[in-house]
Design a protein around this motif. Structure first.
Motif, short mmCIF file in Angstrom:
data_model
loop_
_atom_site.label_atom_id
_atom_site.label_comp_id
_atom_site.label_asym_id
_atom_site.label_seq_id
_atom_site.Cartn_x
_atom_site.Cartn_y
_atom_site.Cartn_z
N ALA A 191 0.85 -1.08 0.01
CA ALA A 191 0.10 -0.07 0.11
C ALA A 191 0.87 1.14 0.00
O ALA A 191 1.87 1.11 0.67
CB ALA A 191 -1.05 0.27 1.19
N GLY A 192 0.55 2.59 -0.81
CA GLY A 192 1.38 3.44 -0.64
C GLY A 192 0.31 4.64 -0.96
O GLY A 192 -0.60 4.61 -1.53
N VAL A 193 0.73 5.61 -0.26
CA VAL A 193 -0.31 6.83 -0.18
C VAL A 193 0.81 8.11 -0.98
O VAL A 193 1.81 8.31 -0.77
CB VAL A 193 -0.34 7.48 1.16
CG1 VAL A 193 -1.30 8.70 1.12
CG2 VAL A 193 -1.13 6.49 1.95
N SER A 194 -0.13 8.58 -2.04
CA SER A 194 0.47 9.88 -2.59
C SER A 194 -0.48 10.76 -3.04
O SER A 194 -1.77 10.65 -3.02
CB SER A 194 1.42 9.42 -3.80
OG SER A 194 0.14 8.76 -4.83
N LEU B 185 -5.10 -3.57 7.25
CA LEU B 185 -4.73 -3.13 5.94
C LEU B 185 -5.71 -4.08 4.84
O LEU B 185 -5.48 -5.30 5.05
CB LEU B 185 -3.32 -3.22 5.55
CG LEU B 185 -3.20 -3.13 4.08
CD1 LEU B 185 -3.52 -1.68 3.59
CD2 LEU B 185 -1.77 -3.50 3.71
N ASP B 186 -6.68 -3.67 4.29
CA ASP B 186 -7.55 -4.24 3.23
C ASP B 186 -6.85 -3.70 1.96
O ASP B 186 -7.49 -2.74 1.65
CB ASP B 186 -9.19 -3.69 3.64
CG ASP B 186 -10.01 -4.36 2.54
OD1 ASP B 186 -9.61 -5.33 1.90
OD2 ASP B 186 -10.88 -3.76 2.45
N ASP C 275 -5.66 0.13 -5.14
CA ASP C 275 -6.57 0.77 -4.25
C ASP C 275 -6.37 0.08 -2.72
O ASP C 275 -6.14 -1.15 -2.78
CB ASP C 275 -7.96 0.75 -4.49
CG ASP C 275 -8.22 1.67 -5.82
OD1 ASP C 275 -7.43 2.39 -5.99
OD2 ASP C 275 -9.21 1.24 -6.51
N PHE C 276 -6.64 0.68 -1.50
CA PHE C 276 -6.63 -0.06 -0.36
C PHE C 276 -7.58 0.83 0.55
O PHE C 276 -7.85 2.03 0.38
CB PHE C 276 -5.26 -0.10 0.18
CG PHE C 276 -4.60 0.96 0.62
CD1 PHE C 276 -4.57 1.53 1.79
CD2 PHE C 276 -3.63 1.70 -0.38
CE1 PHE C 276 -3.69 2.42 2.35
CE2 PHE C 276 -3.23 2.74 0.09
CZ PHE C 276 -3.05 3.46 1.11
N ASN C 277 -7.97 0.14 1.91
CA ASN C 277 -8.56 0.81 2.87
C ASN C 277 -7.55 0.31 4.07
O ASN C 277 -6.97 -0.70 4.29
CB ASN C 277 -9.84 0.06 3.16
CG ASN C 277 -10.81 -0.04 2.19
OD1 ASN C 277 -10.86 1.15 1.54
ND2 ASN C 277 -11.69 -0.87 1.98
N ALA D 267 -9.80 5.18 3.16
CA ALA D 267 -9.46 4.56 1.85
C ALA D 267 -8.88 5.48 1.00
O ALA D 267 -8.85 6.78 0.71
CB ALA D 267 -11.08 4.45 1.26
N VAL D 268 -7.95 4.79 0.03
CA VAL D 268 -7.09 5.11 -1.00
C VAL D 268 -7.77 4.90 -2.15
O VAL D 268 -7.51 3.65 -2.55
CB VAL D 268 -5.86 5.12 -0.91
CG1 VAL D 268 -4.84 5.94 -1.80
CG2 VAL D 268 -5.26 5.84 0.75
N ARG D 269 -7.81 5.66 -3.32
CA ARG D 269 -8.43 5.34 -4.52
C ARG D 269 -7.63 6.01 -5.63
O ARG D 269 -7.44 7.18 -5.65
CB ARG D 269 -9.98 5.61 -4.88
CG ARG D 269 -10.96 4.97 -3.69
CD ARG D 269 -10.71 3.30 -3.98
NE ARG D 269 -11.69 2.53 -3.02
CZ ARG D 269 -11.33 2.16 -1.90
NH1 ARG D 269 -10.13 2.22 -1.62
NH2 ARG D 269 -12.12 1.55 -1.36
#
Length: 156
Positions: free
Chosen positions: A10-13, A113-114, A84-86, A53-55
């Motif tokens: 999972a990664g956030v940007s 982590l989903d 994508d992940f929650n 949630a990240v999409r």
């Protein structure tokens, strides 16, 4: 079957830059909440929780899956790739302040982590010298952790 262990990716940007398509914005949603009860001047207990949630849009997903995940040999191919992940957390914290500016805290949290990769997908990780994971095949699965934090804090 045949996987060494499981792994969550999972990664956030804020955005993903795709050559020829520019910045592809990331959409995120999130909710946080908590409550603190002061038992007396020395003790308090908190409960807290969060969900996010990240999409990624189609262009960003295509770039991430084609440039990054494909290099990890995703068993389900690009069709099974979905970055994508929650993410969620629920926990409690208790603090004791026996004298002014000295606090002892205990916090217990459950983190989840989903991820949205195709079920049963595997990736082949190269050697990761910075972490204690050997080069091997890993199954992509949701990850859960139980975390205990003990802290002593003195303010001057």
């Amino acid at each position: 079957a045949g996987a060494y262990q499981s792994l969550g990716i999972a990664g956030v940007s804020d955005s993903v830059f795709v050559t020829g398509a520019g910045q592809q914005l990331t959409t995120t949603y999130g909710f946080n909440g908590g409550y603190t009860h002061n038992w007396d001047p020395y003790w308090n207990t908190s409960i807290f929780g969060a969900w996010a949630a990240v999409r990624y849009n189609g262009t960003a997903k295509g770039y991430i899956c084609g440039a990054f995940v494909a290099s990890l040999a995703l068993s389900s191919g690009v069709g099974g790739c979905n970055p994508d992940f929650n993410y969620a957390v629920v926990g409690t914290k208790t603090s004791w302040t026996p004298i002014k500016n000295l606090t002892f805290t205990s916090e217990l949290a459950y983190l989840m982590l989903d991820q949205k990769y195709a079920g049963g997908s595997t990736v082949t990780l190269p050697l990761q010298s910075g972490i204690a994971k050997p080069a091997a095949v890993y199954e992509l699965k949701d990850q859960n952790s139980l975390v205990l934090l003990l802290r002593a804090q003195r303010n001057f």
